[in-house]
Design an enzyme around this catalytic site. Structure first.
Site, PDB file in Angstrom:
ATOM      1  N   ALA A  63      39.037  47.293  41.054  1.00  0.00           N
ATOM      2  CA  ALA A  63      40.104  48.099  40.468  1.00  0.00           C
ATOM      3  C   ALA A  63      39.530  48.933  39.326  1.00  0.00           C
ATOM      4  O   ALA A  63      38.530  48.544  38.718  1.00  0.00           O
ATOM      5  CB  ALA A  63      41.208  47.195  39.954  1.00  0.00           C
ATOM      6  N   GLY A 104      38.379  43.935  43.238  1.00  0.00           N
ATOM      7  CA  GLY A 104      39.283  44.487  44.242  1.00  0.00           C
ATOM      8  C   GLY A 104      38.534  45.045  45.448  1.00  0.00           C
ATOM      9  O   GLY A 104      39.062  45.056  46.564  1.00  0.00           O
ATOM     10  N   GLU A 107      37.899  42.163  47.510  1.00  0.00           N
ATOM     11  CA  GLU A 107      39.172  41.733  48.118  1.00  0.00           C
ATOM     12  C   GLU A 107      39.566  42.632  49.283  1.00  0.00           C
ATOM     13  O   GLU A 107      40.111  42.162  50.285  1.00  0.00           O
ATOM     14  CB  GLU A 107      40.272  41.711  47.048  1.00  0.00           C
ATOM     15  CG  GLU A 107      40.046  40.587  46.042  1.00  0.00           C
ATOM     16  CD  GLU A 107      41.028  40.644  44.894  1.00  0.00           C
ATOM     17  OE1 GLU A 107      40.992  41.645  44.149  1.00  0.00           O
ATOM     18  OE2 GLU A 107      41.846  39.711  44.760  1.00  0.00           O
ATOM     19  N   GLU A 127      36.253  39.190  38.301  1.00  0.00           N
ATOM     20  CA  GLU A 127      37.434  39.406  37.459  1.00  0.00           C
ATOM     21  C   GLU A 127      37.499  38.470  36.261  1.00  0.00           C
ATOM     22  O   GLU A 127      37.917  38.852  35.168  1.00  0.00           O
ATOM     23  CB  GLU A 127      38.722  39.236  38.291  1.00  0.00           C
ATOM     24  CG  GLU A 127      39.030  40.403  39.225  1.00  0.00           C
ATOM     25  CD  GLU A 127      38.424  40.245  40.606  1.00  0.00           C
ATOM     26  OE1 GLU A 127      37.452  39.476  40.754  1.00  0.00           O
ATOM     27  OE2 GLU A 127      38.923  40.889  41.556  1.00  0.00           O
TER      28      GLU A 127
END
Ligand code: HSC
Ligand code: NAD
Length: 702
Positions: A63, A104, A107, A127
């Protein structure tokens, strides 16, 4: 186009290419684009399968962290839902990963039906290092793919793993040697053609079944990580969320993951850890030393003095693959220094963290000498002799004579004037401070000290050298103690005054430890030795201004021959062979005696007053340092304190922490303390200015 996802066709396979430099971060715009592209390819009957890949250096760094400081814009695309759609796609989706898949980005790959990665790729869920958790299904898909215990290691460890490890654990399917995208396209096409059921991580149950009925896994893991995770919220939240993979149905566990993610994202801890992430990258940016400033190539080095620091510096250089010539003043000192280096390497080998062969290779890079002529070829010479100005000048004059004209001459002094040392040479523009921290082969911080004449090329050279050594170099200016130790003095001074007023070392050490520091000032002092600073204080005694409060307690401890752990006693006593500090009534009596001698009536010092009394003056000194132009930015000071002194990362360093406390509060408290205790506690002008303007150090720019 940067900031978007391009759709390319390879026959019946659609290639979605993330393109958002520098790391293809999943910004809100990128998430929306991903959702739209998926709708597009699913609706297109001519598309049989999909490959997701990245443009430029990597697949995806996660992200976009820069967007985390503000709440999501209204109607923002919801990544977990988009990834659920990716996973639910009836058309095969294959991730073609190169460079990095992090957070992310990882992910996204976990939501795909197959993950292929190029050699050299690093993958993981970092993270936790930002004070958050994988918030787009990572805490649910990872344990289903690789098992609960391995997932806890990957998620709570927060590391990026080499592709080989990812394949071994099962969160990458294959390391692809040849053309990654072509292979991915072929695999995607095969999957579509076979019509076999697609492997959807959220639906895998085998690993969960294996872990069911063993709830102790989680408590054992919490116990195992307790020391490293002390004070941090995110590691515990990660474990809790992974645990819900066993206790909640997937959709509810995902909802819970999102709730916890949002709570963590909004926390001070995560703000602090994100600040730390960016601060560590900011240090490399020096306004008048632009990125393209030519750094001198450093292919070999010399170290003068092989004591505590010189030995560690030589190890750092050798560890980074550089040949290093070490010069001492006598054969005996040389033998002693190298024996210590050998002993240190051997200890690492015996712990299984270094192979014997690697130890031998590193030692072979270190060449001892007593002859200055042997230093002539070195690209940089680092001086680490005794802390005495005449000696340093003599060493630099000799280095200047023997070293090649473009060699950089660096000093590891911790208190002396780099400019005065540079003046002993004919090349002050090539003289610089490289202030390593002890133990130099372990500690990551280097304060790189810019003298009045140090050239941009020299600065670029040592900043780059810090990187080569795997360290973080922070540029500072010349002053007593530079940035870190100057602030440390301000903190330690108040600790000693508190002893005079009524506190005892164990109380101060406990409060400072609970604040998050690795240890309090007195345990630290026992570890590093009391005698070094005592010698400095004695040398400065004649010039010490009489009107300034001075605590004689530390001197008195030294006068008893108590120099810390090395003499079996300092601020605490130690049983033979043990490093456990034991409070000692002898010290309590000594302190009470000094209070009486100074006419100070001892009072109960509350725990609550200790943090402001020690850390506000430290921050205040940081404000002076900024105003004097000795650090480029407040965040540089934070990096120094996190990496040089173990200031808790979840507080983001002292200056970031001060902004959270509020500079108004700090200024008001400093003003009160100044009224009560005088001189040393006078609020810095910058602290006052910022407090009056309702600003923080983050707003400050020279
Ligand atoms: C995340 O992904 C959360 C997810 O779980 C999703 C949650 C969804 C939300 C759910 C809703 C409920 N963003 O390090 P470098 C910049 S959290 C923005 O020198 P390298 C960096 O500042 C994220 N910027 O490069 C620098 O900028 P500068 C998890 C980022 O090649 C430039 O890129 N991901 C950024 O040595 C180059 O950086 C991570 O924690 C980002 N994500 O290493 C990974 N990442 O030039 C963090 C970097 O202006 N990143 N930048 O100074 C890294 O570890 C490293 O940057 C890489 C590359 C290993 C990616
Ligand atoms: P040390 O006493 O352990 O080592 C100094 C070494 O220099 C000795 O081995 C000595 O034999 C050698 N030496 C003395 N004169 C020499 C000469 N003319 N030529 C070659 N070698 C000579 O000291 P240290 O703790 O390693 O400190 C070295 C420098 O690093 C000092 O400037 C100190 O202020 C600085 N420093 C120390 C620390 C620390 O924690 N010890 C931390 C940062 C910086």
């Amino acid at each position: 186009m940067p900031g978007s996802i391009a759709l390319e066709r390879r026959g019946d396979v659609a290639l979605l290419r993330l393109d958002n430099p520098p790391v293809n971060g999943l910004s809100f715009a990128m998430r929306a684009a991903l959702g739209e592209r998926m709708v597009e390819v699913l609706a297109d009957d001519s598309v049989a399968a999909v490959v997701v890949c990245g443009a430029g250096r990597m697949f995806c760094g996660g992200a976009d962290i820069r967007e985390f400081s503000a709440p999501p814009p209204p109607g923002a695309a919801h990544l977990p839902a988009i990834l659920d759609d990716v996973e639910a796609s009836p058309k095969p989706v294959v991730a073609a990963i190169h460079g990095v898949a992090a957070g992310g980005g990882m992910e996204l790959a976990l939501a795909c039906h197959m993950r292929l990665a190029a050699p050299g790729t690093r993958l993981g869920l970092p993270e936790v290092t930002l004070g958050i958790l994988p918030g787009a299904g990572g805490t649910q898909r990872m344990p289903r793919l690789i098992g609960v215990e391995a997932a806890l290691d990957v998620i709570v460890g927060g590391k990026l793993h080499p592709v080989e490890k990812a394949v071994a654990l099962g969160f990458a399917d294959e390391r692809v040697e040849g053309d990654l995208e072509e292979t991915a396209v072929a695999r995607a096409r095969d999957l579509a053609a076979s019509g076999a059921p697609l492997r959807r991580a959220s639906q895998l149950t085998e690993h969960l079944e294996a872990a069911r009925g063993r709830p102790e896994i989680f408590d054992e893991f919490r116990k195992k990580m307790a020391k490293r995770a002390r004070g941090f919220d995110a590691p515990y939240a990660c474990v809790d969320c992974v645990e819900t993979a066993l206790t909640l149905p997937y959709p509810e566990a995902l909802k819970n993951e999102r709730t916890v993610f949002q709570r963590l994202r909004a926390s001070d801890q995560s703000a602090a850890q994100r600040h730390a992430f960016f601060a560590e990258r900011e240090v490399a940016k020096i306004p008048d030393v632009p990125k393209d400033t030519p750094a001198r190539p450093v292919a070999s080095a010399a170290v003068v003095g092989c004591g505590t620091m010189g030995g560690g510096i030589a190890m750092s250089l050798a560890n980074a693959g550089l040949p290093v010539t070490v010069l001492e003043s006598s054969q005996e000192a040389l033998d002693r220094g190298l024996a210590t280096v050998r002993k240190n390497y051997a200890a690492t080998v015996s712990k299984g963290r270094l192979s014997q062969a690697e130890m031998d290779a590193r030692l072979a890079r270190i060449t001892p000498t007593l002859d200055y002529a042997d230093l002539g070829a070195a690209d940089i010479a680092v001086e680490a002799v005794f802390e005495e100005m005449p000696l340093k000048k003599e060493v630099f004059a000799r280095l200047d004579r023997v070293c090649k004209p473009d060699a950089v001459l660096a000093t590891n002094t911790s208190t002396l004037d780099v400019d005065a040392i540079a003046a002993a040479t004919s090349r002050p523009e090539q003289v610089v401070g490289t202030h390593f921290f002890s133990p130099a082969n372990v500690m990551r911080l280097m304060e790189n000290v810019r003298g009045a004449h140090t050239s941009p090329e020299t600065i670029a050279t040592v900043m780059k050298l810090s990187k080569t050594l795997g360290k973080i170099g922070v540029l500072v200016g010349v002053c007593d103690g530079f940035v870190g130790n100057r602030m440390l003095y301000a903190y330690r001074r108040q600790a000693d005054f508190l002893l005079e007023e009524g506190a005892l070392p164990p109380q101060i050490d406990r409060v400072v430890y609970d604040f998050g520091m690795p240890m309090g000032p007195y345990q630290m002092n026992d570890l590093t030795g009391l005698d070094v600073s005592w010698r400095v204080r004695k040398a400065q005694a004649a010039t010490r201004p009489a009107h300034l409060r001075y605590s004689p307690i530390a001197d008195r401890v030294c006068e008893m021959g108590r120099y810390g752990q090395k003499t079996g006693a300092g601020w605490y006593r130690y049983e033979p062979g043990s490093r456990t500090p034991i409070p000692d009534p002898v010290i309590d009596q000594l302190i009470a005696g000094v209070s009486a001698e100074l006419g100070i009536e001892r009072r109960a010092v509350s725990d609550d007053e200790i943090v402001p009394r020690l850390f506000y003056p430290l921050v205040n000194e940081g404000a002076k340092i900024l105003d004097e132009g000795l650090a480029l930015r407040a965040s540089d000071i934070d990096v120094i304190w996190m990496h040089g002194y173990g200031f808790p990362r979840y507080r983001g360093g002292p200056m970031f922490w001060a902004d959270l406390v509020g500079l108004r509060t700090i200024y008001d408290t400093m003003s009160r303390l100044h009224d009560e205790h005088g001189e040393w506690l006078e609020p810095a002008p910058l602290l006052k200015r910022l407090a009056d303007q309702g600003k923080g150090f983050a707003d400050w720019a020279k």
